[in-house]
Write a protein that holds these residues in place. Sequence first.
Motif, PDB file in Angstrom:
ATOM      1  N   VAL A 137       0.885  -1.159   0.000  1.00  0.00           N
ATOM      2  CA  VAL A 137       0.000   0.000   0.000  1.00  0.00           C
ATOM      3  C   VAL A 137       0.924   1.209   0.000  1.00  0.00           C
ATOM      4  O   VAL A 137       1.769   1.362   0.880  1.00  0.00           O
ATOM      5  CB  VAL A 137      -0.919   0.013   1.230  1.00  0.00           C
ATOM      6  N   VAL A 138       0.789   2.045  -1.024  1.00  0.00           N
ATOM      7  CA  VAL A 138       1.714   3.157  -1.228  1.00  0.00           C
ATOM      8  C   VAL A 138       0.946   4.475  -1.184  1.00  0.00           C
ATOM      9  O   VAL A 138      -0.073   4.631  -1.860  1.00  0.00           O
ATOM     10  CB  VAL A 138       2.446   3.021  -2.588  1.00  0.00           C
ATOM     11  N   GLN A 146       4.739   7.053   2.034  1.00  0.00           N
ATOM     12  CA  GLN A 146       4.656   5.918   2.952  1.00  0.00           C
ATOM     13  C   GLN A 146       4.453   4.647   2.149  1.00  0.00           C
ATOM     14  O   GLN A 146       3.698   4.646   1.182  1.00  0.00           O
ATOM     15  CB  GLN A 146       3.473   6.121   3.908  1.00  0.00           C
ATOM     16  N   VAL A 147       5.123   3.564   2.543  1.00  0.00           N
ATOM     17  CA  VAL A 147       4.933   2.260   1.918  1.00  0.00           C
ATOM     18  C   VAL A 147       4.733   1.250   3.036  1.00  0.00           C
ATOM     19  O   VAL A 147       5.536   1.172   3.963  1.00  0.00           O
ATOM     20  CB  VAL A 147       6.158   1.853   1.063  1.00  0.00           C
ATOM     21  N   VAL A 148       3.635   0.485   2.949  1.00  0.00           N
ATOM     22  CA  VAL A 148       3.309  -0.506   3.971  1.00  0.00           C
ATOM     23  C   VAL A 148       3.041  -1.830   3.277  1.00  0.00           C
ATOM     24  O   VAL A 148       2.311  -1.883   2.281  1.00  0.00           O
ATOM     25  CB  VAL A 148       2.061  -0.077   4.781  1.00  0.00           C
ATOM     26  N   GLY A 190      -6.969  15.733  -2.490  1.00  0.00           N
ATOM     27  CA  GLY A 190      -6.454  15.467  -3.820  1.00  0.00           C
ATOM     28  C   GLY A 190      -4.972  15.764  -3.991  1.00  0.00           C
ATOM     29  O   GLY A 190      -4.474  15.788  -5.110  1.00  0.00           O
ATOM     30  N   ARG A 191      -4.248  15.977  -2.896  1.00  0.00           N
ATOM     31  CA  ARG A 191      -2.816  16.263  -2.990  1.00  0.00           C
ATOM     32  C   ARG A 191      -1.962  15.013  -2.877  1.00  0.00           C
ATOM     33  O   ARG A 191      -0.791  15.032  -3.229  1.00  0.00           O
ATOM     34  CB  ARG A 191      -2.420  17.259  -1.912  1.00  0.00           C
ATOM     35  N   GLN A 192      -2.557  13.941  -2.344  1.00  0.00           N
ATOM     36  CA  GLN A 192      -1.861  12.657  -2.249  1.00  0.00           C
ATOM     37  C   GLN A 192      -2.773  11.568  -2.797  1.00  0.00           C
ATOM     38  O   GLN A 192      -3.980  11.746  -2.894  1.00  0.00           O
ATOM     39  CB  GLN A 192      -1.456  12.344  -0.800  1.00  0.00           C
ATOM     40  N   ARG A 193      -2.155  10.431  -3.148  1.00  0.00           N
ATOM     41  CA  ARG A 193      -2.889   9.329  -3.770  1.00  0.00           C
ATOM     42  C   ARG A 193      -2.506   8.032  -3.064  1.00  0.00           C
ATOM     43  O   ARG A 193      -1.381   7.863  -2.622  1.00  0.00           O
ATOM     44  CB  ARG A 193      -2.462   9.278  -5.237  1.00  0.00           C
ATOM     45  N   VAL A 194      -3.470   7.097  -2.972  1.00  0.00           N
ATOM     46  CA  VAL A 194      -3.229   5.792  -2.363  1.00  0.00           C
ATOM     47  C   VAL A 194      -3.290   4.738  -3.460  1.00  0.00           C
ATOM     48  O   VAL A 194      -4.203   4.738  -4.278  1.00  0.00           O
ATOM     49  CB  VAL A 194      -4.291   5.477  -1.278  1.00  0.00           C
ATOM     50  N   LYS A 195      -2.287   3.832  -3.453  1.00  0.00           N
ATOM     51  CA  LYS A 195      -2.239   2.762  -4.447  1.00  0.00           C
ATOM     52  C   LYS A 195      -2.054   1.431  -3.729  1.00  0.00           C
ATOM     53  O   LYS A 195      -1.284   1.344  -2.783  1.00  0.00           O
ATOM     54  CB  LYS A 195      -1.057   2.967  -5.395  1.00  0.00           C
ATOM     55  N   VAL A 196      -2.770   0.396  -4.174  1.00  0.00           N
ATOM     56  CA  VAL A 196      -2.578  -0.964  -3.673  1.00  0.00           C
ATOM     57  C   VAL A 196      -1.982  -1.772  -4.818  1.00  0.00           C
ATOM     58  O   VAL A 196      -2.565  -1.863  -5.897  1.00  0.00           O
ATOM     59  CB  VAL A 196      -3.907  -1.597  -3.194  1.00  0.00           C
TER      60      VAL A 196
END
Length: 87
Positions: A22-23, A45-47, A71-77
């Motif tokens: 999860v980034v 952050q990377v988990v 909308g300034r950061q994004r979450v990626k799986v």
Amino acid sequence: MRTAQQPRPERANGAALTRFLVVLTDVRPDDGGRDERSSPERRRQVVGASSREAADRIAGAFMALGMVRAGRQRVKVIAIGRRQARE
């Protein structure tokens, strides 16, 4: 001790079949295109997670952050380490 809410990940010969990252990244200004391979966004952050359910819960927590909601950061799986189960 494991609880009923935390199932064991599927395993093949002692190794997890699929792991997830999860980034949390910063969103770049729109420059006409987004090519993550040539110029990836800066990671905040990377988990790691051993199951999709765990990754989704972590991503949900990240999505509650103000910077993500603005909308300034994004979450990626991202699924990593996929292996075929041996029979």
